[in-house]
Motif scaffolding. Structure first.
Motif, short mmCIF file in Angstrom:
data_model
loop_
_atom_site.label_atom_id
_atom_site.label_comp_id
_atom_site.label_asym_id
_atom_site.label_seq_id
_atom_site.Cartn_x
_atom_site.Cartn_y
_atom_site.Cartn_z
N SER A 177 -18.89 -64.84 40.74
CA SER A 177 -18.93 -63.63 39.89
C SER A 177 -20.08 -62.71 40.31
CB SER A 177 -19.07 -64.02 38.41
OG SER A 177 -20.35 -64.59 38.14
N ILE A 178 -21.24 -63.28 40.67
CA ILE A 178 -22.36 -62.46 41.15
C ILE A 178 -21.95 -61.70 42.41
CG2 ILE A 178 -24.67 -62.54 42.18
CD1 ILE A 178 -25.37 -64.82 40.33
N ALA A 179 -21.36 -62.42 43.35
CA ALA A 179 -20.97 -61.81 44.63
C ALA A 179 -19.96 -60.67 44.43
CB ALA A 179 -20.40 -62.87 45.55
N LEU A 180 -18.93 -60.91 43.65
CA LEU A 180 -17.86 -59.92 43.49
C LEU A 180 -18.29 -58.73 42.65
CD1 LEU A 180 -14.75 -62.25 43.03
CD2 LEU A 180 -15.54 -61.09 45.09
N TYR A 181 -18.94 -58.98 41.52
CA TYR A 181 -19.32 -57.88 40.62
C TYR A 181 -20.32 -56.94 41.29
CZ TYR A 181 -16.91 -59.71 36.50
OH TYR A 181 -15.96 -60.12 35.61
N ASN A 182 -21.29 -57.49 41.99
CA ASN A 182 -22.29 -56.63 42.62
C ASN A 182 -21.70 -55.79 43.75
OD1 ASN A 182 -25.27 -57.05 41.63
ND2 ASN A 182 -24.30 -59.05 41.50
N ALA A 183 -20.81 -56.41 44.54
CA ALA A 183 -20.15 -55.65 45.61
C ALA A 183 -19.33 -54.51 45.01
CB ALA A 183 -19.26 -56.58 46.43
N ALA A 184 -18.59 -54.79 43.94
CA ALA A 184 -17.76 -53.77 43.31
C ALA A 184 -18.59 -52.65 42.69
CB ALA A 184 -16.86 -54.41 42.25
N PHE A 185 -19.63 -53.03 41.93
CA PHE A 185 -20.46 -52.01 41.28
C PHE A 185 -21.20 -51.15 42.30
CE2 PHE A 185 -20.30 -54.68 37.33
CZ PHE A 185 -19.78 -53.68 36.51
N GLY A 186 -21.65 -51.78 43.40
CA GLY A 186 -22.33 -51.00 44.44
C GLY A 186 -21.43 -49.93 45.02
#
Length: 202
Positions: free
Chosen positions: A151-160
């Motif tokens: 979840s950390i990996a995916l959410y941060n990539a998407a929000f960035g």
């Protein structure tokens, strides 16, 4: 929303901070870079009318400088109205450079956010990958830690990426708008010079 932030972990906070700054800059520049604020079309005819009636006065110069960016440029030219055409143009160009610099305010920051946000997202992805690898042990994997790392990996990539795309769109839009406004003001100022020196009719 709070649950998404919690799922994204601490790396999301720099991205949120960058998005707040970007929204503030976009709102401020949209308000500031309106053509009727920067280069009002009715200003030059009013200036020429007052010049033909009363000439140049100190009060007229002060009012123009406070009026708008275009007013600042016209005031710089009128200060040297008794000089040659070349000197008058030089004073206008110098004032124009200062005004163009002011119109570019905050755009470098917006462009930096557009470039930096995907990197912040990548940082979050790396932190998530570390969490994923940390979930593995000789005794087996920890499903909760594994899910948290993903979840950390995916959410941060998407929000960035979500922050970067509109930031880049508005950055390029504002840069083009500033260029167009500068050209418009240069044309107005050149028209003033030509009319004052008798090379052109109103």
């Amino acid at each position: 929303m709070l649950s998404l932030i919690q799922a994204a972990g601490w790396p999301i906070w720099p991205i949120i901070f960058a998005s707040i700054i970007a929204v503030g800059i976009i709102g401020e520049r949209m308000w500031t870079l309106r053509i009727r604020i920067v280069s009002p079309r009715e200003l030059l005819p009013r200036v020429l009318n007052e010049y033909n009636r009363n000439g140049v006065s100190a009060d007229m110069i002060v009012r123009l400088q406070k009026h708008s960016p275009l007013g600042q440029i016209l005031a710089a030219g009128l200060k040297n109205v008794r000089s040659t055409r070349e000197i008058m143009k030089e004073s206008i160009e110098e004032s124009g450079r200062v005004v163009a610099h002011d119109l570019d305010r905050y755009l470098t920051t917006l462009g930096t956010i557009a470039s930096l946000s995907p990197l912040l997202g990548l940082l979050g992805t790396l932190v998530g990958m570390i969490e994923i690898f940390g979930s593995s042990s000789p005794a087996g994997s920890n499903p909760a830690q594994l899910a948290y790392g993903i979840s950390i990996a995916l959410y941060n990539a998407a929000f960035g990426i979500l922050v970067a795309i509109p930031s880049m769109i508005f950055y390029r839009h504002f840069r083009a708008k500033v260029d167009a406004l500068v050209v418009e003001m240069e044309l107005q100022a050149l028209k003033l010079v030509e009319i004052v020196h008798g090379e052109r009719q109103n």
